[in-house]
Design a protein around this motif. Sequence first.
Motif, short mmCIF file in Angstrom:
data_model
loop_
_atom_site.label_atom_id
_atom_site.label_comp_id
_atom_site.label_asym_id
_atom_site.label_seq_id
_atom_site.Cartn_x
_atom_site.Cartn_y
_atom_site.Cartn_z
N GLY A 156 10.85 -2.68 12.80
CA GLY A 156 9.96 -2.43 13.51
C GLY A 156 10.09 -1.43 14.91
N GLY A 157 9.48 -0.54 15.12
CA GLY A 157 9.75 0.49 15.93
C GLY A 157 11.07 1.33 15.54
N SER A 158 11.00 1.72 14.28
CA SER A 158 12.35 2.20 13.61
C SER A 158 12.49 3.67 14.14
CB SER A 158 11.83 2.72 12.25
OG SER A 158 11.62 1.32 11.75
N ASP A 159 13.90 4.14 14.48
CA ASP A 159 14.08 5.35 14.44
C ASP A 159 15.39 5.79 13.63
OD1 ASP A 159 16.47 4.42 15.32
OD2 ASP A 159 16.24 4.79 17.40
N GLY A 243 12.55 10.33 16.47
CA GLY A 243 13.28 11.20 15.60
C GLY A 243 12.99 11.08 13.98
N LEU A 244 11.85 10.26 13.77
CA LEU A 244 11.29 10.20 12.32
C LEU A 244 10.16 11.08 12.18
CD1 LEU A 244 11.57 6.49 11.58
CD2 LEU A 244 13.18 8.06 10.65
N GLU A 248 7.84 9.33 4.33
CA GLU A 248 8.84 9.15 3.18
C GLU A 248 9.94 9.01 3.88
OE1 GLU A 248 5.09 11.01 1.48
OE2 GLU A 248 6.22 11.57 3.28
N GLU A 249 10.53 9.62 4.84
CA GLU A 249 11.62 9.63 5.60
C GLU A 249 11.93 7.99 6.34
OE1 GLU A 249 13.92 12.75 8.23
OE2 GLU A 249 12.58 11.35 9.53
N LYS A 250 10.90 7.58 6.76
CA LYS A 250 10.77 6.11 7.03
C LYS A 250 10.91 5.21 6.00
CE LYS A 250 7.76 3.07 10.01
NZ LYS A 250 6.41 3.00 10.69
N SER A 251 10.16 5.36 4.92
CA SER A 251 10.17 4.77 3.74
C SER A 251 11.68 4.52 3.26
CB SER A 251 9.29 5.07 2.66
OG SER A 251 8.00 4.81 3.02
N LEU A 252 12.55 5.63 3.14
CA LEU A 252 13.90 5.81 2.73
C LEU A 252 14.84 4.68 3.57
CD1 LEU A 252 13.96 9.37 1.69
CD2 LEU A 252 14.37 7.40 -0.13
#
Length: 390
Positions: A156-159, A243-244, A248-252
């Motif tokens: 959660g709150g990914s970067d 920076g996402l 798709e980038e988040k999923s990878l």
Amino acid sequence: MEKMTFWGYRRPDGRVGIRNKILILPASVCASDTTRIIASQVESAVTFNNQNGCSQVPSDQQFTMDVMAGYAANPNVYGTVVVSLGCENCQMDLVLDAIKERTNKPIRHFIIQENGGTISTVEKAVRAAKEMAQEASLLQKEEFDFSELIIGTECGGSDPTSGLAANVLIGEMSDRMVELGGTSILSETTEFIGAEHILARRGKTKEISDRIYQIVHDYEHAIKLVGHDIREGNPSPGNKEGGLTTLEEKSLGCIHKGGHSEVTAVYNYAKQVEPKQGLVIMDTPGNDPSSVAAMVAGGCQIVVFSTGRGTPTGNPLAPVIKITGNKVTFANMSDNIDIDASPYIYGTKTMTELGDELMTEIKEVADGKLTKAEALGYTEMAIARVCNYM
């Protein structure tokens, strides 16, 4: 891999808990304040604010029932005191039957409309809960193999550091849990989108691979039925600022939490997960509290949670270990983050070294160490919904 053990509590249904809580379970929103009052008066008691339980379509009510039953059955719970208002859709007999289908642990129940109102119900329920807490205090911890553990994984709150380090570290842990004969749950169906084909290739059978594609398709379709697209809200503003750039980038990055093991099963939201299954998937939203709630209802005793931007999320029943791959976040949110995975990015520690540290942390938490979320008393949660209230 060398055998690992922890100290826990054997339950009468055969499962093993790492905490010894008394759950004061609200059957609906109308019972939630009453359970809060009850839990505040009983040592080791926990509760949560149940916003549901009434005015729901059948599929949403089933989500609520599964979470309630799953919480009562979670091995970190010694016993449950159920409190209902009396006129909600999630009637007491339905809740009790759902719990008894999953577990045979101690249970008591009280209906506010039949017990003289709030004060009378609180008096009776507090007495019952204190008796239960006294019984629970007699239990002695025993040593168990790590194969008894079910670990929920969340981000959660990914970067970008999530996909580069923190989620990779969780994947390392997941593979080790599989090797030790335990179970790791990969969740957040909305964050498989664009990477579902990679996960599907790892399905143990064609049926499992097909099911992975199906849950992703069904989720996208459900959002489109109300005239929206998942990409309107995912990635979130915080993800983008970190920076996402695309879902798709988040999923990878997300699917790194599943390591490299084959997927042995796909579970519906909040359904009971069988132990000693290796890597499994649970069909949950990307929303952190409702995803974590589903895995805890499924039986996980510990949640390992990565965050690039930082989050304080906890859970009423399961300790949540927080990991970040962002050294700035680790410095800024040291009150909330348990493990810093950023040394992997800067080359000062290997993934094997960090994996050893995380497995040691899991053992210590299983043995009784409080996570930072536990020490702060964070217990927020939510339950997934298909549509609006009726």
